[in-house]
Scaffold this motif. Structure first.
Motif, mmCIF file in Angstrom:
data_model
loop_
_atom_site.group_PDB
_atom_site.id
_atom_site.type_symbol
_atom_site.label_atom_id
_atom_site.label_comp_id
_atom_site.label_asym_id
_atom_site.label_seq_id
_atom_site.Cartn_x
_atom_site.Cartn_y
_atom_site.Cartn_z
ATOM 1 N N ALA A 95 -24.874 82.656 47.423
ATOM 2 C CA ALA A 95 -25.444 83.394 48.480
ATOM 3 C C ALA A 95 -26.061 84.772 48.366
ATOM 4 N N SER A 96 -26.113 85.079 47.231
ATOM 5 C CA SER A 96 -26.665 86.290 46.680
ATOM 6 C C SER A 96 -28.357 85.664 46.306
ATOM 7 N N ALA A 97 -28.734 85.314 45.876
ATOM 8 C CA ALA A 97 -29.860 83.944 46.395
ATOM 9 C C ALA A 97 -30.542 84.427 47.353
ATOM 10 N N LEU A 98 -29.801 83.581 48.012
ATOM 11 C CA LEU A 98 -30.059 82.772 49.323
ATOM 12 C C LEU A 98 -30.434 84.274 50.136
ATOM 13 N N ALA A 99 -29.225 85.207 50.519
ATOM 14 C CA ALA A 99 -29.665 86.671 51.547
ATOM 15 C C ALA A 99 -31.220 87.508 50.917
ATOM 16 N N ALA A 100 -30.330 87.062 49.652
ATOM 17 C CA ALA A 100 -31.879 88.307 49.245
ATOM 18 C C ALA A 100 -33.163 87.511 49.652
ATOM 19 N N ALA A 101 -33.700 86.397 49.097
ATOM 20 C CA ALA A 101 -34.421 85.656 49.381
ATOM 21 C C ALA A 101 -35.528 86.112 50.713
ATOM 22 N N GLY A 102 -34.476 86.220 51.972
ATOM 23 C CA GLY A 102 -34.826 86.324 52.854
ATOM 24 C C GLY A 102 -34.627 84.764 54.370
ATOM 25 N N LYS A 103 -34.907 84.947 55.550
ATOM 26 C CA LYS A 103 -35.244 84.127 56.807
ATOM 27 C C LYS A 103 -35.803 82.874 55.821
ATOM 28 N N GLY A 104 -35.108 81.681 56.184
ATOM 29 C CA GLY A 104 -35.646 80.511 55.881
ATOM 30 C C GLY A 104 -35.614 80.268 53.952
ATOM 31 N N ALA A 105 -34.641 81.599 53.802
ATOM 32 C CA ALA A 105 -34.943 80.495 51.961
ATOM 33 C C ALA A 105 -34.112 79.540 51.510
ATOM 34 N N LYS A 106 -34.312 78.598 50.550
ATOM 35 C CA LYS A 106 -33.972 77.632 50.302
ATOM 36 C C LYS A 106 -33.487 77.628 48.591
ATOM 37 N N LEU A 107 -31.951 76.986 48.375
ATOM 38 C CA LEU A 107 -31.851 77.000 47.075
ATOM 39 C C LEU A 107 -32.820 75.819 46.717
ATOM 40 N N LEU A 108 -33.349 76.109 45.036
ATOM 41 C CA LEU A 108 -33.618 74.721 44.463
ATOM 42 C C LEU A 108 -32.457 73.775 43.928
ATOM 43 N N GLY A 109 -31.257 74.640 43.733
ATOM 44 C CA GLY A 109 -30.262 73.128 43.424
ATOM 45 C C GLY A 109 -29.286 74.053 43.507
ATOM 46 N N PRO A 110 -27.857 73.677 42.838
ATOM 47 C CA PRO A 110 -26.472 74.593 42.516
ATOM 48 C C PRO A 110 -26.417 75.622 41.465
ATOM 49 N N ARG A 111 -26.283 76.137 41.874
ATOM 50 C CA ARG A 111 -25.699 77.338 40.769
ATOM 51 C C ARG A 111 -25.546 76.905 39.667
ATOM 52 N N THR A 112 -25.929 77.444 38.351
ATOM 53 C CA THR A 112 -26.038 77.607 36.563
ATOM 54 C C THR A 112 -25.057 78.447 36.570
ATOM 55 N N THR A 118 -23.085 83.432 36.326
ATOM 56 C CA THR A 118 -23.355 82.144 37.194
ATOM 57 C C THR A 118 -25.138 82.518 37.989
ATOM 58 N N CYS A 119 -25.946 81.310 38.145
ATOM 59 C CA CYS A 119 -27.200 82.118 38.860
ATOM 60 C C CYS A 119 -27.857 80.808 39.572
ATOM 61 N N ALA A 120 -28.295 81.060 40.637
ATOM 62 C CA ALA A 120 -29.080 80.726 41.382
ATOM 63 C C ALA A 120 -30.150 80.993 41.569
ATOM 64 N N ILE A 121 -31.356 79.680 42.022
ATOM 65 C CA ILE A 121 -32.586 80.294 42.206
ATOM 66 C C ILE A 121 -32.963 79.688 43.556
ATOM 67 N N ALA A 122 -33.363 81.178 44.286
ATOM 68 C CA ALA A 122 -33.918 80.410 46.012
ATOM 69 C C ALA A 122 -34.614 80.748 46.011
ATOM 70 N N LEU A 123 -35.808 79.991 46.637
ATOM 71 C CA LEU A 123 -37.125 80.690 47.468
ATOM 72 C C LEU A 123 -37.188 81.180 48.119
ATOM 73 N N GLY A 124 -37.955 81.796 48.505
ATOM 74 C CA GLY A 124 -37.853 82.336 50.340
ATOM 75 C C GLY A 124 -38.820 82.173 51.072
ATOM 76 N N GLY A 125 -37.863 81.863 52.403
ATOM 77 C CA GLY A 125 -38.734 81.511 53.669
ATOM 78 C C GLY A 125 -40.172 81.803 53.930
ATOM 79 N N GLY A 126 -40.261 82.887 53.453
ATOM 80 C CA GLY A 126 -41.684 83.406 53.572
ATOM 81 C C GLY A 126 -41.850 84.435 55.010
ATOM 82 N N THR A 127 -40.712 84.427 55.671
ATOM 83 C CA THR A 127 -40.380 85.680 56.744
ATOM 84 C C THR A 127 -39.827 85.836 55.906
ATOM 85 N N GLU A 128 -39.452 87.549 56.900
ATOM 86 C CA GLU A 128 -37.748 88.554 56.812
ATOM 87 C C GLU A 128 -37.187 88.445 57.608
#
Length: 128
Positions: A95-112, A118-128
């Motif tokens: 949830a932290s990764a998604l929220a911080a990465a901004g609108k349209g963000a996607k998780l690359l996969g489940p948390r490690t 625990t660590c999860a990686i999110a890529l921003g959707g390109g818009t704030e």
């Protein structure tokens, strides 16, 4: 923007946090240099190791408001009853990764999960 969301038990070290980030990034084929920021929840605001890891990696640490975690909680992959009870979200790291990465963000996969971090990686959707 690529964000590493961090969740942990109390008392972890900055080394523990960095190891979890490295493991999560490697699982998705990325190097540490791909990251834009670390993120965590309000409940982890006093967890010094997360902020020390951010300083060691020269990355900002974004503390995500509880309301923002709730907004993205429907989009997370992992579900922890313990996290839900203590933090109000089924996965602090996702949830932290998604929220911080901004609108349209996607998780690359489940948390490690690496030990107590625990660590999860999110890529921003390109818009704030």
């Amino acid at each position: 923007m690529m964000v590493a969301g961090i969740g942990s038990r109390k008392g972890v070290t900055a080394s523990d946090v960095r190891a979890a980030i490295e493991t999560a990034l490697e699982a998705h084929g990325f190097a540490m240099t791909a990251l834009s920021a670390l993120a965590t929840s309000e409940i982890k605001r006093d967890e010094e190791a997360i902020f020390l890891a951010g300083r060691d990696l020269a990355l900002p640490v974004i503390v995500v408001a509880d309301e923002a975690l709730h907004v993205v909680s429907a989009d997370i992959i992992s579900r922890s009853e313990v996290s839900q009870a203590h933090a109000g979200t089924p996965s602090v790291s996702e949830a932290s990764a998604l929220a911080a990465a901004g609108k349209g963000a996607k998780l690359l996969g489940p948390r490690t999960v690496l030990g107590a971090v625990t660590c999860a990686i999110a890529l921003g959707g390109g818009t704030e």
